[in-house]
Design a protein around this motif. Structure first.
Motif, PDB file in Angstrom:
ATOM      1  N   THR A 165     -66.984 -19.580 -32.190  1.00  0.00           N
ATOM      2  CA  THR A 165     -68.061 -18.594 -32.140  1.00  0.00           C
ATOM      3  C   THR A 165     -68.555 -18.436 -30.712  1.00  0.00           C
ATOM      4  O   THR A 165     -68.317 -19.299 -29.855  1.00  0.00           O
ATOM      5  CB  THR A 165     -69.208 -19.012 -33.080  1.00  0.00           C
ATOM      6  OG1 THR A 165     -70.128 -17.950 -33.237  1.00  0.00           O
ATOM      7  CG2 THR A 165     -69.938 -20.246 -32.554  1.00  0.00           C
ATOM      8  N   ALA A 166     -69.250 -17.349 -30.445  1.00  0.00           N
ATOM      9  CA  ALA A 166     -69.685 -17.036 -29.080  1.00  0.00           C
ATOM     10  C   ALA A 166     -70.808 -17.967 -28.634  1.00  0.00           C
ATOM     11  O   ALA A 166     -71.732 -18.248 -29.387  1.00  0.00           O
ATOM     12  CB  ALA A 166     -70.149 -15.590 -28.996  1.00  0.00           C
ATOM     13  N   LYS A 167     -70.727 -18.425 -27.382  1.00  0.00           N
ATOM     14  CA  LYS A 167     -71.837 -19.185 -26.806  1.00  0.00           C
ATOM     15  C   LYS A 167     -72.646 -18.328 -25.834  1.00  0.00           C
ATOM     16  O   LYS A 167     -73.645 -18.792 -25.298  1.00  0.00           O
ATOM     17  CB  LYS A 167     -71.331 -20.446 -26.104  1.00  0.00           C
ATOM     18  CG  LYS A 167     -70.538 -20.233 -24.817  1.00  0.00           C
ATOM     19  CD  LYS A 167     -70.178 -21.590 -24.211  1.00  0.00           C
ATOM     20  CE  LYS A 167     -69.349 -21.433 -22.952  1.00  0.00           C
ATOM     21  NZ  LYS A 167     -68.976 -22.729 -22.361  1.00  0.00           N
ATOM     22  N   ARG A 169     -74.127 -14.090 -25.129  1.00  0.00           N
ATOM     23  CA  ARG A 169     -74.270 -12.685 -25.526  1.00  0.00           C
ATOM     24  C   ARG A 169     -75.046 -11.965 -24.421  1.00  0.00           C
ATOM     25  O   ARG A 169     -75.950 -11.180 -24.677  1.00  0.00           O
ATOM     26  CB  ARG A 169     -75.002 -12.572 -26.872  1.00  0.00           C
ATOM     27  CG  ARG A 169     -74.333 -13.309 -28.016  1.00  0.00           C
ATOM     28  CD  ARG A 169     -75.101 -13.144 -29.317  1.00  0.00           C
ATOM     29  NE  ARG A 169     -74.920 -11.827 -29.900  1.00  0.00           N
ATOM     30  CZ  ARG A 169     -75.890 -11.109 -30.442  1.00  0.00           C
ATOM     31  NH1 ARG A 169     -77.142 -11.558 -30.438  1.00  0.00           N
ATOM     32  NH2 ARG A 169     -75.637  -9.926 -30.965  1.00  0.00           N
ATOM     33  N   GLY A 178     -67.958 -11.124 -29.133  1.00  0.00           N
ATOM     34  CA  GLY A 178     -68.390 -12.130 -30.099  1.00  0.00           C
ATOM     35  C   GLY A 178     -68.442 -11.587 -31.505  1.00  0.00           C
ATOM     36  O   GLY A 178     -68.096 -12.275 -32.478  1.00  0.00           O
ATOM     37  N   GLU A 181     -64.950 -11.394 -32.916  1.00  0.00           N
ATOM     38  CA  GLU A 181     -64.455 -12.700 -33.336  1.00  0.00           C
ATOM     39  C   GLU A 181     -65.024 -13.112 -34.690  1.00  0.00           C
ATOM     40  O   GLU A 181     -64.316 -13.678 -35.536  1.00  0.00           O
ATOM     41  CB  GLU A 181     -64.810 -13.751 -32.290  1.00  0.00           C
ATOM     42  CG  GLU A 181     -64.292 -15.142 -32.626  1.00  0.00           C
ATOM     43  CD  GLU A 181     -63.755 -15.866 -31.421  1.00  0.00           C
ATOM     44  OE1 GLU A 181     -62.598 -15.581 -31.032  1.00  0.00           O
ATOM     45  OE2 GLU A 181     -64.488 -16.692 -30.863  1.00  0.00           O
ATOM     46  N   GLU A 182     -66.310 -12.811 -34.935  1.00  0.00           N
ATOM     47  CA  GLU A 182     -66.903 -13.171 -36.218  1.00  0.00           C
ATOM     48  C   GLU A 182     -66.336 -12.328 -37.357  1.00  0.00           C
ATOM     49  O   GLU A 182     -66.194 -12.809 -38.489  1.00  0.00           O
ATOM     50  CB  GLU A 182     -68.426 -13.037 -36.160  1.00  0.00           C
ATOM     51  CG  GLU A 182     -69.106 -14.087 -35.299  1.00  0.00           C
ATOM     52  CD  GLU A 182     -68.864 -15.513 -35.772  1.00  0.00           C
ATOM     53  OE1 GLU A 182     -68.422 -15.713 -36.920  1.00  0.00           O
ATOM     54  OE2 GLU A 182     -69.112 -16.443 -34.983  1.00  0.00           O
ATOM     55  N   TYR A 249     -67.997 -23.534 -29.643  1.00  0.00           N
ATOM     56  CA  TYR A 249     -68.631 -22.457 -28.887  1.00  0.00           C
ATOM     57  C   TYR A 249     -67.718 -22.030 -27.741  1.00  0.00           C
ATOM     58  O   TYR A 249     -67.272 -22.847 -26.937  1.00  0.00           O
ATOM     59  CB  TYR A 249     -69.990 -22.909 -28.353  1.00  0.00           C
ATOM     60  CG  TYR A 249     -70.965 -23.267 -29.451  1.00  0.00           C
ATOM     61  CD1 TYR A 249     -71.714 -22.279 -30.096  1.00  0.00           C
ATOM     62  CD2 TYR A 249     -71.117 -24.589 -29.876  1.00  0.00           C
ATOM     63  CE1 TYR A 249     -72.591 -22.603 -31.117  1.00  0.00           C
ATOM     64  CE2 TYR A 249     -71.993 -24.912 -30.900  1.00  0.00           C
ATOM     65  CZ  TYR A 249     -72.729 -23.915 -31.514  1.00  0.00           C
ATOM     66  OH  TYR A 249     -73.596 -24.233 -32.530  1.00  0.00           O
ATOM     67  N   LYS A 252     -67.436 -15.732 -24.156  1.00  0.00           N
ATOM     68  CA  LYS A 252     -66.834 -14.436 -24.446  1.00  0.00           C
ATOM     69  C   LYS A 252     -66.691 -13.594 -23.185  1.00  0.00           C
ATOM     70  O   LYS A 252     -67.422 -13.749 -22.200  1.00  0.00           O
ATOM     71  CB  LYS A 252     -67.677 -13.669 -25.474  1.00  0.00           C
ATOM     72  CG  LYS A 252     -68.005 -14.438 -26.750  1.00  0.00           C
ATOM     73  CD  LYS A 252     -66.877 -15.277 -27.293  1.00  0.00           C
ATOM     74  CE  LYS A 252     -65.666 -14.489 -27.732  1.00  0.00           C
ATOM     75  NZ  LYS A 252     -64.582 -15.390 -28.196  1.00  0.00           N
TER      76      LYS A 252
END
Length: 392
Positions: A165-167, A169, A178, A181-182, A249, A252
């Protein structure tokens, strides 16, 4: 049959193909709904881990990432962090050498993760570890990461994809990256395993039986090593588990250039698999290898952004040419929209998401351009620039 009838026939065939491409993610998006967690009993044995960090010019992030991973709530003597340093600065290597890790230095003229992984395996014995974990140089994990992986492997699982998951944004591109990816996590991972189909791999946050990986890593040769691993696993009938609640994490892509180069490589890798699709699909169907059949069909589907944009373009064209025929395209547009709404986590639908939507037309154009600039990209390592962002 006159020319107009031929064009209408082509348009109808395109619509049917688009229907298949829309139905596939819709089914898995629906399956992904809910909050069903994977429950594995506490491991009876603590296994030995090899943690591989391929690091190509990752001077900005690698030190903080390794220092973070050293805080694992797992016996220190049972895991070996192995950094494969490729084209990193002497100062970075010197700092890494002061840490309780194994530092391997390589200097390939044409670097790739596959080469780094192969080199690392040649430095160790086949029975030296039980589990191998592959992480990117910017990946951060929770302190219980290894313990959770250990529990799953102790239950007999041989291949795992954790929830990446993105760390960060911090830009509109990073928000959309991100988000993408989700959506992939919902469709190609959570939705798949809930229907009893193997999860897709994603390149990092992966764990495998060490002996299996040791024996098969020599077969990796392209920039799409995760796709090659999927082929090897699924052909051998090994199920890939997805751990939705074990987070990794990942930093991105933050700019248009990085997004363009990254997607260009991904597209090239996907299209490079088509030869495999046409060769293996008939046999996989006849042999009943459902997991591999699903994977081959998945690789035949157009990228989501191109599919979504293509449906809009065809709807607009048919609106002008023969507007009643446009209705079926707008119907697909509506269903595709529902699919994405089901796949997007509620927590990501915020003001940042709304502001980032205006970038979608630009990203669609970039993806279309990428279709004509893929030659040789599946053989090249494309590094994504890192800023060391840590917004967890």
């Amino acid at each position: 049959m006159n020319l107009q009838e031929i064009l209408y026939l082509i348009e109808y065939i395109c619509w049917l193909l688009a229907c298949i491409a829309v139905a596939y993610p819709l089914i898995y998006s629906i399956a992904s709904l809910g909050t069903k967690k994977s429950h594995y009993p506490k491991a009876r044995k603590q296994h030995r881990f090899a943690i591989l960090f391929p690091a190509y010019k990752e001077d900005v992030v690698i030190l903080s990432v390794i220092q973070s991973f050293l805080k694992q709530d797992y016996p220190k003597e049972l895991y070996n962090i192995i950094v494969i340093s490729d084209h990193m600065q002497d100062g970075t290597n010197e700092s890494l050498s002061q840490l309780p890790i194994t530092l391997l230095k390589v200097d390939y003229p044409n670097s790739s993760k596959a080469k780094a992984l192969n080199f690392a395996m040649k430095q160790f014995d086949r029975n030296q570890f039980d589990i191998v974990v592959i992480l990117d140089a910017d990946n951060i994990t929770e302190p219980n990461f290894l313990q959770e992986i250990n529990n799953v492997f102790d239950s007999g699982v041989q291949a795992i994809q954790a929830h990446r998951t993105a760390k960060n944004r911090n830009t509109e591109i990073a928000v959309l990256d991100g988000l993408s990816e989700e959506v992939n996590n919902s469709i190609f991972r959570r939705g798949h395993v809930r229907l009893g189909v193997s999860s897709a791999l994603i390149g990092s946050g992966m764990a495998f039986n060490y002996q299996w990986f040791y024996d098969n890593v020599k077969n990796l040769s392209t920039a799409g090593e995760d796709k090659e691993l999927e082929i090897l696993l699924l052909k051998q009938g090994i199920f890939i588990e997805y751990l939705d609640d074990v987070l990794v994490y990942d930093e991105k892509t933050q700019g248009e250039k990085g997004f363009y180069n990254q997607r260009r490589r991904w597209l090239a890798t996907q299209f490079a698999q088509w030869k495999t699709v046409f060769r293996d699909l008939p046999h996989s169907i006849l042999s009943g290898n459902v997991d591999y059949c699903d994977k081959l069909i998945q690789w035949m589907l157009p990228p989501r952004l191109i599919l979504f944009g293509g449906i809009i373009v065809m709807g607009c064209i048919m609106q002008i040419v023969d507007w009643p025929l446009a209705l079926k395209w707008w119907g697909l547009f509506f269903i595709m929209g529902i699919t994405l709404c089901l796949a997007i986590p509620d927590r990501l639908v915020d003001d940042q998401f709304k502001k980032s939507i205006n970038k979608l037309p630009l990203l669609f154009l970039m993806m279309v351009i990428n279709l004509f600039r893929m030659k040789g990209m599946n053989k090249k390592f494309v590094r994504t620039e890192k800023n060391g962002t840590s917004t967890i």
